[in-house]
Design a protein around this motif. Sequence first.
Motif, short mmCIF file in Angstrom:
data_model
loop_
_atom_site.label_atom_id
_atom_site.label_comp_id
_atom_site.label_asym_id
_atom_site.label_seq_id
_atom_site.Cartn_x
_atom_site.Cartn_y
_atom_site.Cartn_z
N ASP A 244 131.19 5.72 10.13
CA ASP A 244 129.78 5.47 10.13
C ASP A 244 129.15 6.21 8.91
OD1 ASP A 244 130.30 3.94 12.43
OD2 ASP A 244 130.03 5.69 14.15
N ASN A 245 128.02 5.42 8.62
CA ASN A 245 126.95 6.05 7.51
C ASN A 245 126.11 6.68 8.27
OD1 ASN A 245 128.10 3.15 6.32
ND2 ASN A 245 128.16 5.08 4.96
N GLN A 246 125.89 7.89 8.43
CA GLN A 246 124.88 8.81 9.12
C GLN A 246 123.80 9.57 8.24
OE1 GLN A 246 126.74 10.94 12.59
NE2 GLN A 246 128.68 9.95 11.95
N LEU A 247 124.03 9.29 6.90
CA LEU A 247 123.09 10.43 6.13
C LEU A 247 121.50 9.85 6.31
CD1 LEU A 247 125.34 11.75 4.49
CD2 LEU A 247 123.89 11.29 2.51
N ALA A 248 121.33 8.59 6.64
CA ALA A 248 119.82 8.34 7.12
C ALA A 248 119.24 9.10 8.30
CB ALA A 248 119.87 6.95 7.54
N GLN A 249 120.31 9.76 9.21
CA GLN A 249 119.60 10.74 10.18
C GLN A 249 118.97 11.88 9.82
OE1 GLN A 249 122.70 11.52 13.37
NE2 GLN A 249 123.43 9.37 13.15
N ILE A 250 119.30 12.32 8.56
CA ILE A 250 118.71 13.55 7.94
C ILE A 250 117.98 13.28 6.52
CG2 ILE A 250 120.86 14.07 6.17
CD1 ILE A 250 119.22 16.61 8.80
N THR A 251 117.92 11.97 6.32
CA THR A 251 116.98 11.61 4.81
C THR A 251 115.65 11.59 5.25
OG1 THR A 251 119.04 10.67 3.95
CG2 THR A 251 117.01 10.20 3.00
N PRO A 252 114.72 12.39 4.47
CA PRO A 252 113.20 12.12 4.69
C PRO A 252 112.78 10.60 4.67
CG PRO A 252 113.98 14.20 3.93
CD PRO A 252 114.92 13.37 3.74
N SER A 253 111.92 10.48 5.08
CA SER A 253 111.38 8.89 4.96
C SER A 253 110.51 9.05 3.63
CB SER A 253 110.45 8.45 6.17
OG SER A 253 109.56 9.52 6.34
N ASN A 254 109.77 10.20 3.15
CA ASN A 254 109.41 10.31 2.03
C ASN A 254 110.25 10.52 0.72
OD1 ASN A 254 110.15 12.91 2.15
ND2 ASN A 254 108.04 13.95 2.58
N SER A 255 111.67 10.24 0.86
CA SER A 255 112.58 10.50 -0.21
C SER A 255 112.56 9.16 -0.93
CB SER A 255 113.84 10.91 0.25
OG SER A 255 114.54 9.93 0.90
N ASN A 256 113.37 9.14 -1.98
CA ASN A 256 113.61 7.88 -2.89
C ASN A 256 114.69 7.08 -2.28
OD1 ASN A 256 111.35 8.41 -4.53
ND2 ASN A 256 112.63 9.51 -5.86
N GLY A 257 115.50 7.70 -1.47
CA GLY A 257 116.69 7.09 -0.93
C GLY A 257 117.92 8.02 -0.74
N PHE A 258 119.08 7.44 -0.47
CA PHE A 258 120.19 8.16 -0.59
C PHE A 258 121.50 7.48 -0.88
CE2 PHE A 258 120.16 6.46 3.80
CZ PHE A 258 121.42 6.07 4.00
N TYR A 299 117.89 11.58 -2.75
CA TYR A 299 117.26 11.32 -4.00
C TYR A 299 115.93 11.53 -3.71
CZ TYR A 299 121.27 8.77 -5.28
OH TYR A 299 122.75 8.49 -5.54
N THR A 300 115.09 12.56 -4.35
CA THR A 300 113.92 12.69 -4.44
C THR A 300 113.07 13.06 -5.77
OG1 THR A 300 113.50 15.30 -4.26
CG2 THR A 300 114.25 14.45 -2.37
N ASN A 301 111.78 13.00 -5.68
CA ASN A 301 111.29 13.05 -7.04
C ASN A 301 111.45 14.30 -7.76
OD1 ASN A 301 110.32 10.37 -7.21
ND2 ASN A 301 108.26 10.93 -5.92
#
Length: 805
Positions: A244-258, A299-301
């Motif tokens: 299961d891909n779970q990184l979305a649970q910890i990735t901020p919505s203001n990031s560029n993605g993961f 990924y962030t700016n």
Amino acid sequence: MKHLCYSLFIILLFSCNSKTSKNTVEDFIYSKADVVLTINNTDNFKSNTANNHFIEQLSKTKPYTDITNTLEVLSRFNFNQRLYISLFKNKEDSLDYSFTTKVNDSTFSLDSLELTKTAVKLKNINAQKITTKQHTLYVALQNNILVGSNNKQHLEYLFNHKEKTEGLKKIIATQDKDASFSVYTNNTVLQSPFYNPDLPFKSFSKYLTFDTEVNQNKLVLNGFTKSNDSSSLINVFKNTLPQDNQLAQITPSNSNGFLSITFDQFTTFKSNLNTIYPSDSVAIDQPLFNNIIEFGEIYTNSSNAVVLNSLDIIETNEALLSQKDLIETFRGVSIFKFTKPKLFNQLLKPFVTLDNASNYCIIDQFLIFASNTETLENIIVNYQNQTTLNDRDYYNDIKKGLSSQASVLQVINPFGLEQLVQNNSQSKQKFDFKNYKSSALQFIYDTDFAHFNAIINQSKTSISNNSITEMFNIKLDHDVLNQPQFVKNYRSKQMDIMVQDVSNTLYLISNDGKIIWKKQLHGPILGQIDQIDIYKNGRLQYVFATQNRVYVIDRNGNDVSPFPKKFDDNITQPLAVFDYDNKKKYRLFVIQDNNVLLYDAKAKPVPGFKFNKTEKTINTPPKHIRIGRKDYLVFKTNDKLHILNRRGKTRVKVKIDLNWSDQPVFEYNSNFITSTTDGKIATITEKGNVSVGSLNITDKHTLASTTKTLISQYNNKLNIKHHNLELDFGNYTPAKLFYVNNKIYVSTTDTQTQKVLLFDSNGVLQDHFPVYGTSAIDLDNIDTDNNLEFVTKGESNSVLVYKIN
């Protein structure tokens, strides 16, 4: 073809062998092509890609326009069979192409004013040279197979060379014939499908093939990739199972993605990776990774973050006992110093780019590493505030179309999507991707190949209650001819849209904005399209009449034999379809001036129906009315009202002849009701008694009714039951009455101000109306939610669908 280049350019974003005789279309596909584009239906391909917003943005780029210009001459052909286009670079590094398809009589209906055709003799083949102002094309035929190329030497090669094509043909054979189109590409064209520039496709796999589904706001790609080369990164997942891909649970919505990477055993994954990117054996044995089933990069700016997902966070934490130098505590979460900042870049490259992981924290089962505390604090804040990607509707919307377990999952935001497009197009062009909140791709390793899925999706605008939102706006090839209408989709139990354009082409459009098929008819449709179940198996067909034909068409756009039935004399009223006893024993009534013809569902005249011609022209379609247990067949001329039984005999003799209007006859309060030419309302009983009243309407009026609700309209006056409404002066379409979800609605459209109005049965204008529209509407619930939708004409060549929230 204007949008052929889309599929070739899209691969820039994500972008075997035995001798055979050439007897099939697939034999002429160039096996060494960099790209092979498979188009199942060229008309649908052009329409669907022309309506897609993402493709519209791509059209701004130079690669897109270069491909468009190169393939422009192909737009002069009328392809109606599966078409393969092979693209490749020649010795001068310029783009060449060839194509192949089944030939038919219309394929060569070319515009002689804009191009010339010349017979030429090439090596062992007779060919034609087709020339336009900008382009030259060579074509030849073999066994009803049309083959062409812009390079005559290449055309000779295709006919005279026995290529080893079995490997490519097997790949092509996996493509879905129901897809909008499909693409095959080798690893020399696609730069990288990844936001991470250290993951070029050339080192990732050997080739990629995918089917593409297109609607106005979304692209969905499904296919697979494979490489037998052990140095290809896709094979680092060999002998592992995706999790299961779970990184979305910890990735901020203001990031560029993961980017998420999963496996069941880290040691197996790392052993595979080490054959391509050797790393320090001491680092490989790090106990930190003993229970890790997923790692990735956010990924962030400013600075990226590396995330490890542990099956046993207690044991993993113990592996960090020597790394407990506390920097700070932020919102109850300890942030520590990490003394091996280059560990992940060395150990997990090229999947991880962060080379200064000097700080870390632990949140639930996740270990997060970054080069500064600010990045970690942002992750902590979003996790605690439940503003991660996993908490966003737009992410969960695309997640529905993806596998929950993938070896590789990448999710990017609008900025990430723009970076990806710019990198692959080698352009700094700005794009309008602000509504592409979340786009994703994934690879799922399976034995010796990997499944591939991708979604590029415009997120729906946040919808508030009691609002009206535009679902989609579809452009047709030509101006809209008639009012769009909803039709039942027996497969999905939802509804689709049907509309005809001025070229007499009929369109079936799905309720998410995809053109399913187009069909050329012999004339404009008279009235509305009905649906019948001709085989009595639950599968509905579309039935209607044009001026000289009655059509029955199945769900796939094919004629149902023995239809279409052709008529020498003109049909003068819309087709009337009756099913008297709801037993699917259909009766088709055809009106030709003053004559009534009756057919069954096999296009045969119904025996026993006897009706002499009327003296004057019939001015309404026949209508079936049942009052109590009695059936009535009703239609009018301008001086006589006919009320018949099923066999065409007079059932009710109307005792007074009036000057009847061309408005329909309705059942109203267990009587018949209609109007006269001077705007009077006439009520007829089952005994033929007639009473005439006034609704203060003029001769230029329209009428509609249910059994209990009567509406009338003339000019800007609209009467709904006993409610008299005076609308703004304008040019109004005839008011329509809808009964949906046990509620009555009345609609009319002012085509002068382009406003759609919708009232309830008490004459109350519904909230947020009027809205933009240029034709009458059709109203219904067309999808799985409880909200109503309506369809109308927009601009001259567009169809608009709205949702009432």
